[in-house]
Design an enzyme around this catalytic site. Structure first.
Site, short mmCIF file in Angstrom:
data_model
loop_
_atom_site.label_atom_id
_atom_site.label_comp_id
_atom_site.label_asym_id
_atom_site.label_seq_id
_atom_site.Cartn_x
_atom_site.Cartn_y
_atom_site.Cartn_z
N GLY A 169 103.72 80.81 17.78
CA GLY A 169 102.60 81.10 16.97
C GLY A 169 102.43 82.50 16.63
CB THR A 170 104.83 84.81 15.88
OG1 THR A 170 105.03 84.40 17.21
CG2 THR A 170 105.31 86.22 15.69
CB VAL A 171 101.29 87.44 12.19
CG1 VAL A 171 100.23 86.35 12.22
CG2 VAL A 171 100.93 88.57 13.13
CG MET B 113 105.98 83.54 11.45
SD MET B 113 104.47 84.26 10.80
CE MET B 113 105.12 85.24 9.45
CB SER C 131 103.40 86.74 18.66
OG SER C 131 103.22 85.42 19.12
#
Length: 531
Positions: A350-352, A432, A369
């Site tokens: 779950g990361t940007v 990501m 993240s």
């Protein structure tokens, strides 16, 4: 009036061109925050941090103020790497965690919380390479949090899913901060204000992040941790410093592909590309292309999971794992039958996500993240600080390379990428999404360098994801005859009807003329802001 999640017709994005500056990320408001800083005289590094801070506000489903971060940037004629992933707290030991009743590291609560690195990364990058003060750089994010912002469709969907899951999964007073802050899941377009988040960002901006690690915010984090049986303490925060590192690379089709060295998993992508460099690919939509890429990533992951951790705990150096001789040895294992991946024995030796570039030649590949969605489910009450659960990836087996130890950095999934040619920057790229990230890197780089796709097409192309054993998930846009052939070769194929799980990427390329060309992810709310 309309359904913001319904898109019955195929849509197409085209490459975005600009000359003076560009920001690419998964949320339009965050991209605009970066562009605002460029227009105010900041450079690409300033813009990237403005975007990163804004993403903690507008995309809390994937990151927060309590995230970790990594960056690769081109400035001053060379590449620089920053590892701002935090270590395990000094009180976090295998015996302590087992003594608390756990047989493996939990995913939620205070136990898996390690030292957050993102605020320190913001201050370090702006302080060393930026043009503007951190107070100016974080101003757009502070405004978005304080005045409110309309929630994007993909963010709203992730938020609602998390709220439904957490309603039954998160029990106890330690999670009250999360429910107070994020418990009312919005619909697309709903206005959300995060006043505590705004105040915390202001304190970070004014103190150059020291308030988070040494001041009042650190004290509040410490107090919340102690109250709820966590291991993180003020001393752990005060001791943290980001680490400047030398990026690692492999050659591929006349270019050099760069990643951050371990404890990051970027080396998995490089190992896979090293294997694939010994094959020739003439057609992307061919079963042999898919099969070889899947097998190469499986072999890369087998070694990554066996050997990658905090560099101080690793038996092999990155150069050992990236040896051409070792790549040839692993390449010979790829036949026309799906293999069961197993680690090899390298020779000793779950990361940007966002990227930005400016007209002066600066370029940056940046990622942060909370690991799994909202991370630990811990929000320090009254601060808006959502804490990552990165410690979940530690092992409680004392003989494992990634065994939990005080002060140790765990195997890290978030990875920024960068491409150069003949010693000159081509540009930043990234995909990501947990363990999809090195797989996305391999597919995007192959699309660009093997099949000469433009940045947008490279991101649009159908993706696959190896999950475990011989299990491979593929997007439904993968041609049916290829999926059927892969099944006959022994792959266990799962067709997905959504883009969930296949990562979200961004690419910026600087052309020989100096013009910037960018592509952004069609599987999310992504946008490029440029001038």
């Amino acid at each position: 009036m309309f359904d913001a999640w319904s898109y019955p017709y195929a849509s197409r994005r085209t490459v975005v061109y600009a000359r003076r500056g560009m920001v690419a990320t998964g949320h339009p408001l965050a991209a605009q925050a970066g562009l605002e800083i460029l227009l105010r005289g900041g450079n690409a590094i300033d813009a990237a941090i403005a975007t990163a801070a804004a993403l903690t506000v507008v995309e809390p489903t994937s990151n927060g103020i309590g995230s970790d971060a990594f960056a690769i940037l081109w400035s001053g004629g060379r590449l620089h790497g920053l590892n701002s992933s935090g270590p395990a707290p000094q009180a976090a030991t295998i015996d302590a965690v087992r003594g608390a009743g756990y047989e493996e590291m939990p995913a939620q609560g205070w136990t898996p919380v390690t030292v957050p690195g993102a605020p320190a990364a913001w201050a370090e990058l702006v302080g060393r390479f930026g043009r503007l003060p951190l107070t100016d750089v974080l101003a757009p994010a502070i405004r978005l949090a304080g005045e409110g912002h309309p929630v994007a469709p993909t963010v709203a969907l992730g938020w609602q899913r998390a709220a439904a899951r957490y309603a039954t999964a998160l029990k106890g007073d330690q999670f009250r901060g999360w429910f107070d802050t994020f418990g009312q899941a919005p619909n697309p377009g709903d206005l959300v204000r995060l006043p505590h988040h705004a105040a915390t960002l202001q304190a970070i901006a004014e103190s150059k992040a020291r308030a988070f690690y040494e001041g009042a915010l650190a004290e509040r984090i410490d107090a919340d941790s102690q109250t709820h049986g966590g291991y993180l303490r003020h001393a752990d925060l005060a001791a943290f410093k980001p680490e400047w590192v030398e990026p690692i690379h492999v050659p591929y089709r006349g270019y050099d592909v760069w990643e951050i060295p371990p404890n990051g998993q970027g080396i998995v992508a490089l190992m896979a590309l090293n294997i694939l460099s010994g094959f020739e690919f003439s057609e992307r939509e061919a079963w042999r292309t898919y099969h070889r890429q899947i097998e190469a990533i499986k072999l890369g992951f087998a070694d990554g999971r066996q050997y990658v951790s905090d560099p101080r705990a690793m038996a092999f150096k990155p150069a050992d794992l990236l040896s051409p001789v070792y790549a040839e040895e692993r390449r010979r294992l790829i036949t026309d039958t799906a293999l069961q991946p197993a680690p090899g024995k390298p020779p000793s030796g779950g990361t940007v996500y966002l990227c930005a570039a400016d007209g002066d030649g600066n370029m940056i590949s940046y990622i942060q993240s909370n690991y799994q969605g909202f991370g630990s489910g811990i929000v320090v009450r009254g601060t808006g600080i959502s804490l990552q659960n990165r410690g979940h990836t530690f092992s409680l087996d004392k003989g494992h390379v990634n065994a939990l130890e005080p002060g140790k950095r765990t195997y890290h999934t978030i990875i920024p990428g960068f491409l150069t040619k003949d010693g000159e920057p081509v540009g930043p790229f990234g995909v990501m999404g947990g363990y999809m990230q090195p797989q996305g890197h391999v597919q995007v780089i192959s699309n660009m360098l093997d099949f000469h796709m433009n940045p947008q097409a490279a991101l649009d192309a159908p993706r696959w994801q190896w999950t475990s054993g011989k299990h491979v998930s593929v997007e439904r846009s993968v041609p049916a005859d290829i999926a059927e052939r892969l099944t006959r070769m022994g792959h266990q194929i799962d067709l997905s009807n959504t883009g969930d799980g296949f990562g979200r990427g961004e690419i910026i390329v600087r052309l020989p003329t100096g013009v910037l060309a960018g592509g952004t992810e069609p599987r999310t709310d992504g946008q490029i802001a440029a001038f």
